[in-house]
Scaffold this motif. Structure first.
Motif, PDB file in Angstrom:
ATOM      1  N   GLU A 153      46.806  26.807  49.765  1.00 48.06           N
ATOM      2  CA  GLU A 153      47.776  28.074  49.658  1.00 48.06           C
ATOM      3  C   GLU A 153      46.704  29.368  49.650  1.00 48.06           C
ATOM      4  O   GLU A 153      46.417  29.616  48.434  1.00 48.06           O
ATOM      5  CB  GLU A 153      48.857  28.088  48.778  1.00 48.06           C
ATOM      6  N   PRO A 154      46.675  29.981  50.663  1.00 49.94           N
ATOM      7  CA  PRO A 154      46.045  31.457  50.489  1.00 49.94           C
ATOM      8  C   PRO A 154      46.449  32.402  49.389  1.00 49.94           C
ATOM      9  O   PRO A 154      45.631  32.814  48.699  1.00 49.94           O
ATOM     10  CB  PRO A 154      46.427  32.243  52.032  1.00 49.94           C
ATOM     11  N   ALA A 155      47.719  32.343  49.039  1.00 46.89           N
ATOM     12  CA  ALA A 155      47.873  33.390  47.838  1.00 46.89           C
ATOM     13  C   ALA A 155      47.496  32.792  46.839  1.00 46.89           C
ATOM     14  O   ALA A 155      47.029  33.667  45.848  1.00 46.89           O
ATOM     15  CB  ALA A 155      49.596  33.504  47.727  1.00 46.89           C
ATOM     16  N   ASP A 156      47.557  31.403  46.508  1.00 46.44           N
ATOM     17  CA  ASP A 156      46.771  30.831  45.137  1.00 46.44           C
ATOM     18  C   ASP A 156      45.482  31.383  45.112  1.00 46.44           C
ATOM     19  O   ASP A 156      44.930  31.734  44.058  1.00 46.44           O
ATOM     20  CB  ASP A 156      47.183  29.534  45.303  1.00 46.44           C
ATOM     21  N   MET A 157      44.645  31.268  46.238  1.00 44.25           N
ATOM     22  CA  MET A 157      43.153  31.370  46.157  1.00 44.25           C
ATOM     23  C   MET A 157      43.143  32.892  46.269  1.00 44.25           C
ATOM     24  O   MET A 157      42.106  33.135  45.564  1.00 44.25           O
ATOM     25  CB  MET A 157      42.571  30.880  47.422  1.00 44.25           C
ATOM     26  N   GLU A 158      43.855  33.703  46.549  1.00 41.00           N
ATOM     27  CA  GLU A 158      43.595  35.257  46.293  1.00 41.00           C
ATOM     28  C   GLU A 158      43.817  35.463  45.138  1.00 41.00           C
ATOM     29  O   GLU A 158      43.033  36.191  44.652  1.00 41.00           O
ATOM     30  CB  GLU A 158      44.930  35.968  47.241  1.00 41.00           C
ATOM     31  N   HIS A 159      44.766  34.665  44.241  1.00 44.09           N
ATOM     32  CA  HIS A 159      44.914  34.953  42.763  1.00 44.09           C
ATOM     33  C   HIS A 159      43.755  34.668  42.116  1.00 44.09           C
ATOM     34  O   HIS A 159      43.169  35.071  40.991  1.00 44.09           O
ATOM     35  CB  HIS A 159      46.153  34.215  42.242  1.00 44.09           C
ATOM     36  N   LEU A 160      43.155  33.268  42.606  1.00 39.41           N
ATOM     37  CA  LEU A 160      41.977  32.813  41.953  1.00 39.41           C
ATOM     38  C   LEU A 160      40.745  33.714  41.798  1.00 39.41           C
ATOM     39  O   LEU A 160      40.304  34.184  40.857  1.00 39.41           O
ATOM     40  CB  LEU A 160      41.680  31.323  42.466  1.00 39.41           C
ATOM     41  N   PHE A 161      40.515  34.379  43.191  1.00 41.30           N
ATOM     42  CA  PHE A 161      39.495  35.232  43.326  1.00 41.30           C
ATOM     43  C   PHE A 161      39.497  36.457  42.641  1.00 41.30           C
ATOM     44  O   PHE A 161      38.719  36.912  41.877  1.00 41.30           O
ATOM     45  CB  PHE A 161      38.876  35.303  44.758  1.00 41.30           C
ATOM     46  N   ALA A 162      40.819  37.080  42.606  1.00 40.39           N
ATOM     47  CA  ALA A 162      41.007  38.027  41.962  1.00 40.39           C
ATOM     48  C   ALA A 162      40.978  38.021  40.138  1.00 40.39           C
ATOM     49  O   ALA A 162      40.427  38.880  39.687  1.00 40.39           O
ATOM     50  CB  ALA A 162      42.567  38.471  42.183  1.00 40.39           C
ATOM     51  N   LYS A 163      41.471  37.094  39.488  1.00 42.21           N
ATOM     52  CA  LYS A 163      41.390  36.715  38.287  1.00 42.21           C
ATOM     53  C   LYS A 163      39.954  36.528  38.050  1.00 42.21           C
ATOM     54  O   LYS A 163      39.600  36.837  36.913  1.00 42.21           O
ATOM     55  CB  LYS A 163      42.173  35.466  38.089  1.00 42.21           C
TER      56      LYS A 163
END
Length: 245
Positions: free
Chosen positions: A66-76
């Motif tokens: 899920e792109p949104a989940d991975m965007e969150h992971l990298f941002a966090k």
């Protein structure tokens, strides 16, 4: 790459090989983001182990596909540690089914996590790792064996190897290396699931070293690729399998 004050992301790090990779990178001096899909208790236990040993770690839930989940992971990870230097995509699943069965539901499930997930994670990594960083994906030495029932799994991992080599070329000039580690049989829950004692004994004898790999064996290879001595290795698949293939 000196590891002090550097940060790594490890997907699928709540258990199995990913868990041991995360612990090893923490021992090497990296702050580590522990990604997990559903088992929060196990992920937080890894964080606690790392922190108790004097390291830095966080747990971040997310589906690699899920792109949104991975965007969150990298941002966090970036907000918490200030940078991203190493990304290890260890998340993966395996279902044994024959091609003749035509089970598209299970096929899609394996491809979604193992191949689509790798594409999503590598895409984020390509945009976000620091100059001189390292991107490492987990493949499998099963590719060379063509075992019956492993069609979807082998197809997904062959795709991962293709993505790794293309991405290495796409990142020309960035001083970012992209490699894959392809374990042979490793003593993890994923490997033992659905296998009889006879199958496990037979597979353990296939490598000339005549044993199953340990997760620590694979973590050591990842540590090398992520560390100061691995900088000249790029666009390679390291088959960490005891001579399995």
């Amino acid at each position: 790459m000196q590891t002090a004050n550097k940060a790594a992301i490890v997907t699928g790090a709540a258990r199995g090989i990913g868990r041991v990779i995360a612990r090893r990178l923490a021992q090497d001096g990296f702050a580590v983001a522990i990604n997990y899909a559903g088992n929060q208790v196990m992920a937080e236990a890894v964080v606690a182990e790392i922190v108790a040993a004097g390291g830095r770690a966080i747990a971040v839930r997310g589906d690699v596909a899920e792109p949104a989940d991975m965007e969150h992971l990298f941002a966090k990870t970036r907000v918490t540690f200030g940078r991203i230097d190493v990304v290890v995509n260890s998340a993966g699943i395996m279902s044994c089914l024959t091609i003749a069965d035509g089970d598209l539901e299970q096929f899609d499930r394996v491809i979604r996590t193992n191949l689509r997930g790798a594409f999503v994670v590598l895409s984020q990594a390509a945009r976000q790792v620091e100059r001189g960083g390292r991107i490492i994906a987990l493949s499998s030495s099963a590719i060379a064996k063509s075992f019956p029932g492993y069609g979807p799994y082998i197809a997904s991992k062959a795709g991962v190897e293709g993505l790794v080599q293309v991405l290495a070329n796409e990142l020309r000039g960035r001083e970012v290396s992209v490699n894959a580690v392809a374990p042979g049989p490793v003593a993890t829950e994923l490997f033992f699931a659905g296998k009889s004692t006879e199958q496990i004994d037979r597979l353990s004898k296939l490598p000339p070293l005549e044993r199953l790999g340990a997760p620590e064996d694979i973590a050591a290879v990842v540590s090398f690729l992520a560390g100061p001595d691995g900088g000249w290795i790029n666009s390679q698949v390291l088959r960490a399998n005891g001579g399995f293939a």
